[in-house]
Enzyme design. Structure first.
Site, short mmCIF file in Angstrom:
data_model
loop_
_atom_site.label_atom_id
_atom_site.label_comp_id
_atom_site.label_asym_id
_atom_site.label_seq_id
_atom_site.Cartn_x
_atom_site.Cartn_y
_atom_site.Cartn_z
N GLY A 422 -47.07 22.23 -36.13
CA GLY A 422 -46.61 23.22 -37.10
C GLY A 422 -45.71 24.29 -36.54
O GLY A 422 -44.58 24.48 -37.00
N GLU A 474 -42.89 28.08 -38.75
CA GLU A 474 -43.86 29.17 -38.88
C GLU A 474 -43.40 30.49 -38.25
O GLU A 474 -44.21 31.27 -37.74
CB GLU A 474 -45.23 28.76 -38.33
CG GLU A 474 -45.79 27.52 -38.99
CD GLU A 474 -47.16 27.10 -38.47
OE1 GLU A 474 -47.75 27.86 -37.69
OE2 GLU A 474 -47.62 26.01 -38.84
N CYS A 506 -53.93 36.95 -26.88
CA CYS A 506 -54.75 37.90 -27.60
C CYS A 506 -54.50 37.77 -29.10
O CYS A 506 -53.39 37.43 -29.52
CB CYS A 506 -54.45 39.34 -27.17
SG CYS A 506 -54.77 39.67 -25.42
N GLU A 595 -66.24 24.80 -33.83
CA GLU A 595 -66.62 26.08 -33.25
C GLU A 595 -67.65 26.81 -34.11
O GLU A 595 -68.52 27.51 -33.60
CB GLU A 595 -65.36 26.94 -33.11
CG GLU A 595 -65.56 28.38 -32.71
CD GLU A 595 -64.28 29.17 -32.88
OE1 GLU A 595 -64.34 30.27 -33.43
OE2 GLU A 595 -63.22 28.66 -32.47
N HIS A 684 -50.54 24.05 -23.98
CA HIS A 684 -50.92 25.33 -23.38
C HIS A 684 -50.51 25.41 -21.91
O HIS A 684 -50.82 26.38 -21.23
CB HIS A 684 -52.42 25.56 -23.53
CG HIS A 684 -52.83 25.82 -24.94
ND1 HIS A 684 -52.98 24.81 -25.85
CD2 HIS A 684 -53.09 26.98 -25.60
CE1 HIS A 684 -53.33 25.33 -27.02
NE2 HIS A 684 -53.41 26.63 -26.89
#
Length: 747
Positions: A422, A474, A506, A595, A684
């Protein structure tokens, strides 16, 4: 009764995100190692100074980390994957394990229990445990030298560490006992240098424990405490302690810490079974996870109940404060007063503990509070809609095989369709653009025109790369939850209240204070504009209800199920309007689906029931020709693949790259007959993955998944990456699909 206080897990990012800025400057070659370490030391000392300033009796140390506290323990205990040992510099090796390099894949990253914090999974390749450095001692000495106070070092416990690791063979208990010897050495060194007490965090003690677990834990702590005299406390959190009697009364430690907020069952266990007279009870009475002010009257009453069981009582936060922003003071000018007055972040939690101590020890009157603002924001119409939901009729029709056939006829996609998750790179220019618009430095028209130009650029790049299903990028979204919360009633958005997710990443969790509904269309403008620029299908993408809920701070007066259903109904409106506007593919991202799972298995079925229903509320009435995607990442999904299947999404994209495709093993036990994209590379990490390593994951997957159902995609969104590496990686990914198509033709 006289009580004391302690604090642990204070946020480590700094009041102005100093750690984030220092890390990124170092990684980009704009600052030195000495500058980075100086920033770290300043944060460590200032955090201890802040806590000590509230007259907290036990100030923590070693709750700071440059990237991740589990990685800190791995490096400290010599759990360093063999592939990284050729990197000579210790700091560069540390960051390489977390982020990878151009030639070395990073270690796996996953969620820390049921939180949105990510840790670097230890890779225990062989039994080489040893104490390479005593990091807790260094931080203890740093604070002692600067402030003249003795702190309490905080460690992750050996059982929790082993539970979090990728194990070498099937040797968990054997490794646990060997690791205990290193812990003993560490504690002995601390004791020799004047450390008087240490805290060992064992959140894994709140998960389901077997008899073998209990035996191993007892043997482990007998080993750790052999010859060690300094006071040692075990801290548990996120739920209630499992096997209360067998742990509390048997382990050779000086005290136990309990989460009395998210683990309220602990209270009944303590009152029912009692508590050892020779051990300190650490009562976690102020939340480390929710932002609502403590109810002093309730906590004082609880302390009085506990005082009938033990006189050895210390008050603390319920779990690490790293899950909260640093201080609500940063929002005084940005939040409505009635909401601001209800909030308490990390610094305010310390103040609350100090007030509680004064109430108990000095007889101060319990402050009067008005804590019930939520009722003011209730919406009867939304409550009525929730009550009308028939959970027995949330199954989409027709069945998948009929829908998917129709979708393929309309979309005309090739075998092994390629797409992304995305988001595309959000550069400094994009972030500045959003900041300028919010600050009023540019007009709405100027802002939207600039966003459109980014969309045009991104569509063009995707077409040049050869992707099959495109996205708009996005660029209008600050964060995948915050953006939607801004456009939904019932959410408060902060400006400076940052919380660490991992490393330098963050987020600002929104705060749910009222009933939830949609203010206006969410993603229609940008999606439709992107679709107008290309003949290829463009996915509309929004974040799902469970993830929005899990990554926000929920109100506490109604259950999570109802909050999730409220969000789902708001998103359903958006979904149905997108369909009417002609969008053929809609993706509902649910990375927090795993999660949100409770830590005890007895609570799983109720959670899955409402989590699955939340997704189905949105998609139940979808047209057969509308292709519904979902995306999940950075949790262990292997054991819940049947629950993911129950969502009945047409296509799921799921992380597999950092775990080296281990999710694939789930399909050996469960026949997954919907379409799926196993993430073929890790976004990442800044490294560019090779065609060969992506192909390896695909080939393993295709042994268990039909190639007619297989999609090719990265494992997550690309917003944190640079354009150059993004384009290079996606070109390799598309090449993988092209090779697979040629091979399929030749079969």
């Amino acid at each position: 009764m006289f009580i004391k206080t302690l604090v642990f897990g204070y946020p480590r990012i700094g009041p102005q995100r100093e750690l984030k800025k220092a890390l990124e400057a170092y990684w980009n070659g704009k600052s030195s190692k000495d500058e980075l370490l100086k920033t770290a030391q300043t944060i460590i000392v200032n955090n201890a100074k802040t806590i000590h300033g509230y007259e907290i009796d036990s100030v923590p140390s070693n709750d700071f980390s440059l990237y991740d506290f589990i990685l800190d323990h791995s490096v400290m205990f010599n759990v360093i994957p063999e592939r990284f040992k050729t990197i000579p510099d210790a700091l560069d090796r540390y960051f390489a394990i977390a982020r990878g390099t151009e030639r070395l894949a990073a270690s796996e990253m996953t969620k820390w229990f049921n939180t949105n914090y990510h840790y670097i999974v230890p890779e225990i390749e062989k039994d080489t445990f040893c104490l390479l450095e005593n990091k807790p001692l260094k931080e203890f000495q740093l604070i002692k030298e600067n402030l003249g106070i003795n702190t309490k070092p905080v460690l992750v416990g050996p059982y929790t560490y082993i539970r979090c690791a990728k194990l070498w063979g099937d040797k968990a208990f054997e490794l646990l006992i060997k690791l205990s010897q290193v812990y003993r050495q560490l504690l002995q060194e601390l004791e020799k240098k004047g450390v008087e007490e240490v805290q060992i965090d064992e959140p894994a003690f709140v998960t389901d424990l077997t008899e073998d677990d209990l035996k191993a834990i007892k043997k482990c702590y007998d080993s750790i405490r052999s010859g060690v005299k300094l006071r040692t406390y075990i801290q548990t959190y996120y739920d209630s302690l499992s096997e209360y009697e067998k742990l509390v009364f048997s382990l050779p430690i000086n005290g136990f810490g309990f989460d009395l907020v998210d683990g309220a069952d602990n209270i009944e266990k303590i009152l029912k079974f009692g508590y050892p007279k020779d051990k300190i009870l650490i009562a976690g009475v102020v939340s480390g996870r929710d932002p609502w002010r403590v109810n002093f009257r309730e906590v004082v009453d609880l302390i009085e109940r506990l005082s009938k069981v033990t006189d050895n009582l210390i008050l603390s936060n319920s779990c690490p404060l790293l899950h909260l922003p640093i201080t609500v003071e940063a929002e005084k000018e940005h939040l409505p007063k009635e909401i601001y007055d209800m909030l308490s972040f990390a610094k305010e939690r310390i103040a609350e503990l100090s007030i509680l101590k004064t109430i108990i020890n000095e007889g101060m009157e319990v402050p009067k509070q008005n804590l019930s603002i939520h009722e003011k924001f209730n919406n009867p119409k939304i409550r009525q809609k929730i009550n009308k939901i028939d959970e027995s009729k949330l199954q989409r029709q027709p069945e998948f095989q009929f829908r998917y056939k129709k979708q393929l006829e309309i979309l005309q996609l090739p075998l092994f369709p390629t797409t992304t998750i995305g988001s595309f790179p959000q550069t400094k220019e994009i972030r500045k653009l959003r900041a300028d618009y919010k600050a009023g430095r540019i007009t709405k028209e100027e802002y939207l025109n600039s966003i459109d130009k980014e969309i045009e650029k991104t569509i063009k790049i995707q077409e040049e790369i050869g992707l099959d299903v495109l996205v708009h990028g996005e660029f209008e979204r600050t964060d995948m939850v915050e953006f939607f919360a801004e456009n939904l009633n019932g959410f408060a958005i902060t400006k400076n209240s940052w919380v660490q997710s991992y490393g330098s990443r963050c987020v600002r969790p929104p705060i749910i204070y009222g009933d939830i509904s949609r203010k206006k269309p969410l993603i229609q403008r940008e999606t439709l504009y992107a679709q107008s620029l290309t003949e290829k299908p463009v996915k509309a993408i929004f974040t799902g209800p469970v993830t929005i809920l899990q990554w926000s701070y929920p109100r506490k007066d109604i259950v999570k199920k109802e909050l999730s259903y409220q969000i789902a109904l708001a998103l359903k409106e958006e979904f149905e309007e997108l369909e009417k506007l002609g969008i053929k593919i809609i993706q509902i991202d649910e990375p927090a689906f795993r999660e949100g799972l409770p830590l005890k298995k007895a609570k799983h079925s109720l959670y899955f029931e409402w989590a699955i229903n939340s997704f189905r509320i949105i998609t139940k009435d979808a047209k057969p020709e509308t292709q519904v995607h979902t995306h999940m990442c950075y949790s262990d999904f292997n054991e819940i693949i049947d629950k993911i299947y129950a969502l009945d999404a047409d296509v799921i994209s799921i992380e597999a790259s950092r775990s080296k495709g281990e999710i694939i093993s789930a399909f050996e036990k469960f026949k997954y007959d919907h379409a799926i994209g196993i993430g073929v590379y890790d976004i990442h990490s800044p490294r560019i993955p090779s065609i060969e390593e992506m192909m390896d994951i695909v080939k393993r997957s295709l042994r268990l998944i039909d190639n007619s159902l297989f999609w090719i995609n990265p494992d997550c969104g690309l917003k944190t990456r640079a354009w150059q590496e993004t384009i290079a990686s996606l070109k390799n990914m598309v090449k993988v699909a092209e090779i697979l198509r040629k091979e399929a033709k030749n079969v």
